[in-house]
Design an enzyme around this catalytic site. Structure first.
Site, PDB file in Angstrom:
ATOM      1  N   HIS A   1      98.373  35.276  85.840  1.00 39.61           N
ATOM      2  CA  HIS A   1      97.081  35.420  86.586  1.00 39.61           C
ATOM      3  C   HIS A   1      96.243  34.226  85.960  1.00 39.61           C
ATOM      4  O   HIS A   1      95.650  33.558  86.957  1.00 39.61           O
ATOM      5  CB  HIS A   1      96.198  36.770  85.934  1.00 39.61           C
ATOM      6  CG  HIS A   1      94.896  36.828  86.406  1.00 39.61           C
ATOM      7  ND1 HIS A   1      94.581  37.747  87.574  1.00 39.61           N
ATOM      8  CD2 HIS A   1      93.685  36.439  85.911  1.00 39.61           C
ATOM      9  CE1 HIS A   1      93.242  37.470  87.705  1.00 39.61           C
ATOM     10  NE2 HIS A   1      92.758  36.942  86.608  1.00 39.61           N
ATOM     11  N   GLU A   2      96.354  33.727  84.612  1.00 35.13           N
ATOM     12  CA  GLU A   2      95.162  32.902  84.205  1.00 35.13           C
ATOM     13  C   GLU A   2      96.045  31.466  84.465  1.00 35.13           C
ATOM     14  O   GLU A   2      95.271  30.501  84.752  1.00 35.13           O
ATOM     15  CB  GLU A   2      95.133  33.005  82.733  1.00 35.13           C
ATOM     16  CG  GLU A   2      94.588  34.130  82.124  1.00 35.13           C
ATOM     17  CD  GLU A   2      93.120  34.517  82.821  1.00 35.13           C
ATOM     18  OE1 GLU A   2      92.329  33.524  83.328  1.00 35.13           O
ATOM     19  OE2 GLU A   2      92.737  35.688  82.599  1.00 35.13           O
ATOM     20  N   ILE A   3      97.242  31.399  84.643  1.00 38.29           N
ATOM     21  CA  ILE A   3      97.937  30.113  85.003  1.00 38.29           C
ATOM     22  C   ILE A   3      97.427  29.705  86.556  1.00 38.29           C
ATOM     23  O   ILE A   3      96.990  28.627  86.756  1.00 38.29           O
ATOM     24  CB  ILE A   3      99.353  30.041  84.810  1.00 38.29           C
ATOM     25  CG1 ILE A   3      99.714  29.885  83.127  1.00 38.29           C
ATOM     26  CG2 ILE A   3     100.078  28.842  85.623  1.00 38.29           C
ATOM     27  CD1 ILE A   3     101.218  30.095  82.858  1.00 38.29           C
TER      28      ILE A   3
ATOM     29  N   LEU B   1      93.933  28.336  86.575  1.00 36.90           N
ATOM     30  CA  LEU B   1      94.136  27.070  86.176  1.00 36.90           C
ATOM     31  C   LEU B   1      94.518  25.863  87.312  1.00 36.90           C
ATOM     32  O   LEU B   1      94.214  24.897  87.334  1.00 36.90           O
ATOM     33  CB  LEU B   1      94.873  26.701  84.979  1.00 36.90           C
ATOM     34  CG  LEU B   1      94.352  27.244  83.658  1.00 36.90           C
ATOM     35  CD1 LEU B   1      95.242  27.375  82.420  1.00 36.90           C
ATOM     36  CD2 LEU B   1      93.238  26.808  83.298  1.00 36.90           C
TER      37      LEU B   1
END
Length: 165
Positions: free
Chosen positions: A133-135, A138
């Site tokens: 999710h966070e990648i 980014l």
């Protein structure tokens, strides 16, 4: 330290890929400290530079409120399992709504710490979902883009209703 203001959907900065970190210096540590303070202040499980308007490829994740936060600089997926799993996801940049997202159940991730030391690890379950999710964030891919068109439209309607609220 006070929390940084959050960037809210549909701010176009959420769709920009964060440039890689090239200097592992005091400025990076300051951004990471501000990001950690904000993550804790808003009780998030993960937060990226773009969530607070900082164009930097940095995320802090705690895949559970009782777990210590971990800093990932320049994280990248290097492998994903063919098996998938579903987890509820949402975003501090779109508060009040969430939906089930299907992603690979296991991933191998490569990243650097704040000193520039390289790391690689395999994660599974909720931790793997958080990293993906966070990648994605980014990379400029907001979580709702992982939903079917129908589910995405429903989430957007719920969010619009909450904002009018």
């Amino acid at each position: 330290m006070p929390a940084l203001p959050l960037v809210l959907y549909p701010d176009p900065r959420l769709r920009l890929a964060a440039p890689p970190v090239t200097a592992f210096d005091e400025a990076l540590r300051t951004v990471a400290g501000d990001l950690l303070d904000t993550l804790l202040a808003v009780s998030a499980l993960g937060l990226t530079g773009p969530h607070v308007g900082a164009p930097v490829r940095l995320t802090i994740i705690r895949a559970g409120l009782d777990l210590a936060p971990r800093v990932y600089v320049n994280p990248e997926l290097v492998w994903a399992s063919p098996e998938t799993a579903r987890h509820r996801e949402g975003s501090v940049s779109m508060p009040g709504v969430d939906e089930e997202v299907e992603r690979p159940a296991r991933v191998r991730v490569r990243w650097h710490d704040l000193d520039g030391t390289a790391h690689e690890a395999e994660e599974e379950g909720f931790s793997a979902a958080c990293l993906q999710h966070e990648i994605d964030q980014l990379d400029g891919l907001f979580w709702i883009e992982r939903l079917s068109r129908l589910k995405r439209e429903r989430v957007l309607k719920r969010y619009a209703k909450l904002r009018r609220g």
